[in-house]
Design a protein around this motif. Structure first.
Motif, PDB file in Angstrom:
ATOM      1  N   PHE A 144       0.809  -1.218   0.000  1.00 32.05           N
ATOM      2  CA  PHE A 144       0.000   0.000   0.000  1.00 32.05           C
ATOM      3  C   PHE A 144       0.842   1.267   0.000  1.00 32.05           C
ATOM      4  N   ARG A 145       0.527   2.160  -0.904  1.00 32.62           N
ATOM      5  CA  ARG A 145       1.047   3.518  -0.938  1.00 32.62           C
ATOM      6  C   ARG A 145      -0.073   4.415  -1.452  1.00 32.62           C
ATOM      7  N   VAL A 146      -0.268   5.559  -0.822  1.00 33.05           N
ATOM      8  CA  VAL A 146      -1.244   6.508  -1.363  1.00 33.05           C
ATOM      9  C   VAL A 146      -0.818   6.942  -2.744  1.00 33.05           C
ATOM     10  N   ILE A 147       0.476   7.216  -2.890  1.00 37.15           N
ATOM     11  CA  ILE A 147       1.049   7.542  -4.202  1.00 37.15           C
ATOM     12  C   ILE A 147       1.921   6.357  -4.583  1.00 37.15           C
ATOM     13  N   PRO A 148       1.472   5.517  -5.508  1.00 38.31           N
ATOM     14  CA  PRO A 148       2.136   4.233  -5.721  1.00 38.31           C
ATOM     15  C   PRO A 148       3.504   4.306  -6.386  1.00 38.31           C
ATOM     16  N   GLU A 149       3.814   5.404  -7.086  1.00 42.61           N
ATOM     17  CA  GLU A 149       5.104   5.456  -7.777  1.00 42.61           C
ATOM     18  C   GLU A 149       6.246   5.462  -6.771  1.00 42.61           C
ATOM     19  N   ASN A 150       7.321   4.797  -7.124  1.00 43.82           N
ATOM     20  CA  ASN A 150       8.489   4.773  -6.264  1.00 43.82           C
ATOM     21  C   ASN A 150       9.264   6.079  -6.393  1.00 43.82           C
ATOM     22  N   THR A 151       9.576   6.678  -5.257  1.00 42.99           N
ATOM     23  CA  THR A 151      10.352   7.913  -5.252  1.00 42.99           C
ATOM     24  C   THR A 151      11.519   7.784  -4.285  1.00 42.99           C
ATOM     25  N   VAL A 152      12.494   8.667  -4.463  1.00 46.22           N
ATOM     26  CA  VAL A 152      13.664   8.710  -3.596  1.00 46.22           C
ATOM     27  C   VAL A 152      13.759  10.120  -3.018  1.00 46.22           C
ATOM     28  N   SER A 153      13.909  10.234  -1.707  1.00 45.48           N
ATOM     29  CA  SER A 153      14.011  11.538  -1.052  1.00 45.48           C
ATOM     30  C   SER A 153      15.444  12.059  -1.144  1.00 45.48           C
ATOM     31  N   VAL A 154      15.562  13.313  -1.558  1.00 43.66           N
ATOM     32  CA  VAL A 154      16.875  13.936  -1.741  1.00 43.66           C
ATOM     33  C   VAL A 154      16.866  15.300  -1.060  1.00 43.66           C
ATOM     34  N   ILE A 155      17.859  15.567  -0.235  1.00 44.27           N
ATOM     35  CA  ILE A 155      17.995  16.882   0.400  1.00 44.27           C
ATOM     36  C   ILE A 155      18.558  17.855  -0.628  1.00 44.27           C
ATOM     37  N   VAL A 156      17.955  19.050  -0.705  1.00 44.66           N
ATOM     38  CA  VAL A 156      18.380  20.026  -1.717  1.00 44.66           C
ATOM     39  C   VAL A 156      19.027  21.236  -1.053  1.00 44.66           C
ATOM     40  N   PRO A 157      19.955  21.882  -1.737  1.00 40.81           N
ATOM     41  CA  PRO A 157      20.656  23.046  -1.174  1.00 40.81           C
ATOM     42  C   PRO A 157      19.845  24.319  -1.340  1.00 40.81           C
ATOM     43  N   TYR A 158      18.907  24.536  -0.442  1.00 39.54           N
ATOM     44  CA  TYR A 158      18.081  25.738  -0.529  1.00 39.54           C
ATOM     45  C   TYR A 158      17.982  26.410   0.833  1.00 39.54           C
ATOM     46  N   GLY A 159      18.192  27.715   0.871  1.00 40.41           N
ATOM     47  CA  GLY A 159      17.983  28.504   2.073  1.00 40.41           C
ATOM     48  C   GLY A 159      18.687  27.958   3.291  1.00 40.41           C
ATOM     49  N   GLU A 160      17.965  27.913   4.411  1.00 34.30           N
ATOM     50  CA  GLU A 160      18.529  27.437   5.664  1.00 34.30           C
ATOM     51  C   GLU A 160      18.948  25.980   5.580  1.00 34.30           C
ATOM     52  N   GLY A 161      18.438  25.262   4.586  1.00 30.69           N
ATOM     53  CA  GLY A 161      18.803  23.860   4.429  1.00 30.69           C
ATOM     54  C   GLY A 161      20.296  23.669   4.253  1.00 30.69           C
ATOM     55  N   ARG A 162      20.964  24.650   3.640  1.00 28.25           N
ATOM     56  CA  ARG A 162      22.428  24.537   3.469  1.00 28.25           C
ATOM     57  C   ARG A 162      23.130  24.491   4.828  1.00 28.25           C
ATOM     58  N   GLN A 163      22.721  25.392   5.734  1.00 29.99           N
ATOM     59  CA  GLN A 163      23.357  25.432   7.054  1.00 29.99           C
ATOM     60  C   GLN A 163      23.017  24.182   7.877  1.00 29.99           C
ATOM     61  N   LEU A 164      21.767  23.745   7.783  1.00 28.50           N
ATOM     62  CA  LEU A 164      21.371  22.542   8.519  1.00 28.50           C
ATOM     63  C   LEU A 164      22.161  21.326   8.034  1.00 28.50           C
ATOM     64  N   LEU A 165      22.341  21.243   6.714  1.00 29.99           N
ATOM     65  CA  LEU A 165      23.096  20.127   6.157  1.00 29.99           C
ATOM     66  C   LEU A 165      24.548  20.180   6.598  1.00 29.99           C
ATOM     67  N   ALA A 166      25.131  21.371   6.610  1.00 30.37           N
ATOM     68  CA  ALA A 166      26.528  21.511   7.050  1.00 30.37           C
ATOM     69  C   ALA A 166      26.679  21.068   8.500  1.00 30.37           C
ATOM     70  N   ARG A 167      25.711  21.429   9.339  1.00 34.26           N
ATOM     71  CA  ARG A 167      25.766  21.011  10.746  1.00 34.26           C
ATOM     72  C   ARG A 167      25.639  19.496  10.873  1.00 34.26           C
ATOM     73  N   LEU A 168      24.779  18.902  10.053  1.00 34.59           N
ATOM     74  CA  LEU A 168      24.611  17.442  10.087  1.00 34.59           C
ATOM     75  C   LEU A 168      25.915  16.752   9.719  1.00 34.59           C
ATOM     76  N   LEU A 169      26.537  17.209   8.642  1.00 33.54           N
ATOM     77  CA  LEU A 169      27.747  16.543   8.146  1.00 33.54           C
ATOM     78  C   LEU A 169      28.955  16.816   9.027  1.00 33.54           C
ATOM     79  N   ALA A 170      28.860  17.835   9.897  1.00 29.73           N
ATOM     80  CA  ALA A 170      29.966  18.128  10.810  1.00 29.73           C
ATOM     81  C   ALA A 170      30.001  17.143  11.970  1.00 29.73           C
ATOM     82  N   GLY A 171      28.952  16.352  12.107  1.00 34.30           N
ATOM     83  CA  GLY A 171      28.917  15.365  13.179  1.00 34.30           C
ATOM     84  C   GLY A 171      28.337  15.938  14.459  1.00 34.30           C
TER      85      GLY A 171
END
Length: 781
Positions: free
Chosen positions: A686-713
């Motif tokens: 069961f999936r509401v949207i049956p197509e298979n998708t892959v989640s990808v983090i994108v470099p937009y706005g505050e997301g860049r800083q959040l990603l940098a903090r994540l990768l810094a450990g």
């Protein structure tokens, strides 16, 4: 014998205490629907398998040596109570067999999810597992059973409780339904209750809290909330004609709330104020009928934040409102932990959630989803924009609503401007909807579907309208068309025109910021062009003098019209319907079907001199759709979620193909199963949207800083918090798009954090995820 050890103090919780707590919690939870004995019995038996010396040693080994915990499965326990229930009580009598199998299934599943009674291939993982566990030396079945009966509850008391449970199940079936599908939902309700009670008592023990400390199922002060809403409504401008009409809709909803619980249809034109009108119905209905919760189920995250804000404002920031969807992220770990605890249990008074979460609660295999189902009992459930339910979910949705209303005492309200033909009998809140549609008409729909336009021609025509009217919204069927027309309009637009693009190629934060900027510009009278995919057309509060809709189904056209002249800023707004020759719809069959049905309705409307916005046209469209997809229609299986050689409705009901295969290939199982559903197979598919998708983090706005903090450990808690915040900076890519970016080197992988990240060059601040033109042709649709 112990069930667990508190990490900080080494205090032990006995199996007897835990079992009795879970039994009491489950019984109390199900008392409102008459299944308290069933809940109590499941709670008592669920951990019978822990009553062994082997499990005692396992618990202490895991506690004293966390770096070398025994592997999972070393001391299995869930099967023991399941075997006991099946062997002792699966005997002659329909309801004895049904009750025994429900108990056995749920106890077996309280950690791993419901198994298949019969697989599509005819095998029975449920029976096979119990047979294997019965003789598995690791389960120590006889030792566990003997200790449990001597220390927790004896045979006579269990037998007596079982007979009470049989009587409850028999009575419950009289109202909930005597078909296999309803029995399946009953099984899932018990699973939900047991999982929640088990996890809640365990968590309370670990935190040193009383699991019965908070009031349970105490009805909120609906009258107080209704007073707050009425106070907020009085502040609205009531001098305009549209405000007067909206007030009339609200008063009619209030009056209808006094009727009995059941299924209702709220059919109100776009811009008719149905969000707050439906809230007025829900509050008064909950007050009149002692309902426990109010749910808003919304198909698009785009409008979840908008509606949540409207409800919070109307109810003066009432603390009992919970938002459960992917856009919600708290600011710190403590707040996030508290929110997660509420969301996992739907433990609040008013809950706004997505259609995906709602359907996952009813159908996905994971117990984290199933855990919430029992919270739906005795609730008012508002299904907003019900016309947007995906076609493959229609039959599953219909069956779920029927069970929730008949079995769990819910009231369901189907809200939309374009009421679909569903197999759900109910009452209309608005008695003369036709007159309401006439009075709220603010647009004219202009059929310019022929001849078809190229994207270049559409852009030039849009620019002409932009020069004349100052603001234009264009809604198209495909992301490729949106990007193409956007670039062409932007290149040809004067310097004073602000051009915007919206699609799911943009992350949620990007889309929300775009809408905020857009609304501010429109409010100040700026010249604006927006092109969007269909994500904007249902419920998003924007208003343009001109709307262009790429040819689609009539509901989509009318929803698009709801973004035109929304508040009566002019005498009549214009909605143009164009055909874009470059839109490739082969992978969007429901759009193609909608076009064909709409073409027929347009022809009839011309011949009969009707407006496409008339209710007669809307009903004609859905009548035609019902014939296309109806119970006897050749495409009915598409509404039942097709799956290999069967469908999910069948798998969760009689499962006749699986039973036939069992008779041929596994005759030893005949007569041993009353319920034959393939729960696990259906829950995995069961999936509401049956197509298979892959989640990808994108470099937009505050997301860049959040990603940098994540990768810094950092610590685990901080990492979890950052990953949750990064959900707002995530795009789901279809497999074709994902593979194209992978081939171009547009993706980075960080397996230690479990994330995939889009490289900077492949994300546009205007249109979101982008790639080389030669690959985008085939990957965007």
């Amino acid at each position: 014998m112990i069930a667990r050890i508190r990490a900080k103090t080494e205090e032990e919780q006995t199996i007897k205490e835990h079992s009795e707590h879970v039994a009491q919690l489950a019984a109390h939870s199900l008392a409102g629907v008459g299944l308290s004995a069933l809940g109590q019995l499941a709670g008592l038996l669920h951990d019978m398998g822990k009553y062994t010396r082997a499990f005692y040693d396992y618990i202490w080994q895991a506690y004293r040596h966390p770096e070398a915990k025994p592997p999972k499965g070393t001391a299995p326990h869930a099967q023991t109570g399941a075997i006991y229930a099946y062997e002792r009580w699966y005997c002659s009598g329909q309801y004895e067999k049904l009750t025994a199998q429900i108990l056995s299934l749920v106890i077996r599943a309280h950690h791993s999810g419901l198994p298949d009674c019969i697989c599509p291939d005819g095998s029975s993982p449920y029976l096979e597992c119990m047979e294997a566990a019965r003789t598995d030396v690791r389960t120590h079945y006889d030792e566990a059973k003997g200790n449990f009966l001597a220390n927790v509850c004896g045979t006579d008391a269990l037998d007596s409780l079982f007979l009470e449970s049989v009587a409850e199940v028999r009575a419950f079936a009289e109202t909930a339904g005597k078909d296999k599908t309803s029995y399946g939902y009953t099984t899932r309700v018990l699973l939900s209750t047991l999982v929640d009670a088990d996890r809640w008592d365990s968590a309370c023990f670990e935190r040193g809290e009383n699991p019965f400390g908070a009031p349970v199922q105490c009805a909120p002060a609906w009258g107080m909330l209704l007073s707050r809403l009425n106070e907020s409504l009085r502040k609205f401008d009531s001098a305009t004609r549209i405000a007067e009409i909206r007030n009339g809709v609200s008063l009619r909803c209030f009056a209808a709330a006094h009727d009995a619980p059941g299924i209702y249809r709220l059919t109100v034109p776009t811009g008719g104020g149905k969000t707050l009108a439906s809230l007025r119905f829900a509050l008064e209905h909950a007050r009149m009928h002692d309902m426990r919760r109010i749910f808003y189920v919304i198909p698009f995250n785009t409008i979840l934040d908008q509606n949540a804000g409207a409800l919070r404002d109307a109810l003066q920031n009432y603390e009992g409102i919970l938002e459960h969807h992917s856009n919600v992220v708290m600011d710190d770990e403590a707040e996030q932990s508290a929110h997660t605890r509420l969301a996992e249990r739907w433990d609040s008074d008013i809950i706004l959630t997505s259609f995906v979460h709602f359907m996952n609660t009813l159908y996905r295999k994971e117990n984290t989803d199933a855990r919430r189902m029992h919270r739906l009992q005795r609730s008012v459930i508002i299904f907003d924009e019900v016309q947007a339910i995906p076609q493959n979910c229609i039959r599953l949705f219909e069956r779920a609503v029927q069970f929730l209303v008949r079995g769990l005492g819910c009231t369901a309200v189907l809200c939309t401007a374009t009421q679909p033909s569903l197999a759900l009998e109910g009452a209309d809140i608005i008695q003369n909807a036709g007159a309401l549609f006439q009075s709220l008409r603010r647009t004219e729909i202009i059929d310019e579907t022929r001849p078809a336009r190229t994207c270049e021609e559409a852009a030039q025509n849009a620019l002409s309208l932009l020069r004349e009217y100052g603001a234009v919204l264009m809604i198209v069927n495909t992301k490729k068309a949106a990007e193409s027309v956007y670039q062409k309009v932007k290149d040809g637009a004067p310097a004073n025109v602000h051009c915007f693009h919206l699609s799911t190629n943009m992350c949620p934060a990007h889309r929300m910021e775009t809408l905020e900027e857009l609304r501010a510009l429109l409010k100040n009278g700026a010249s604006v062009f927006l092109i969007s995919t269909s994500l904007i057309e249902a419920g998003v509060d924007v208003s343009f003098p001109i709307v262009i809709r790429s040819f689609a189904g009539l509901p989509s056209i009318l929803q698009a019209a709801g973004r035109c002249n929304r508040n009566g800023e002019q005498a009549l707004g214009r909605v143009y319907v164009w055909t874009l020759s470059e839109e490739k719809l082969e992978r969007l069959p429901f759009v193609q079907h909608g076009q064909a049905l709409t073409a027929d309705v347009m022809l009839m409307a011309r011949e009969e001199r009707l407006d496409l916005q008339d209710l007669v046209c809307i009903r004609l469209y859905f009548d035609k759709e019902q014939k296309l997809y109806g119970a006897e229609g050749k495409r009915n299986v598409e509404r039942s979620y097709p799956f290999k050689n069967t469908n999910l409705v069948e798998l969760l009901g009689k499962n006749k193909p699986g039973e036939d295969a069992m008779v041929r290939l596994y005759p030893q199982y005949q007569g041993r199963l009353f319920l034959k559903q393939a729960f696990r197979t259906a829950g995995e598919a069961f999936r509401v949207i049956p197509e298979n998708t892959v989640s990808v983090i994108v470099p937009y706005g505050e997301g860049r800083q959040l990603l940098a903090r994540l990768l810094a450990g950092g610590g685990t808690g901080e990492m979890i918090m950052l990953l949750r915040k990064l959900q707002r900076y995530t795009v789901n890519l279809y497999e074709t798009a994902y593979r194209a970016l992978l081939q171009q080197g547009g993706l980075c992988f960080y397996p230690e954090y479990g994330v995939t990240v889009l490289r900077e060059a492949y994300y546009s601040g205007e249109t979101g995820v982008t790639a080389a033109p030669e690959t985008m042709d085939s990957m965007i649709y």
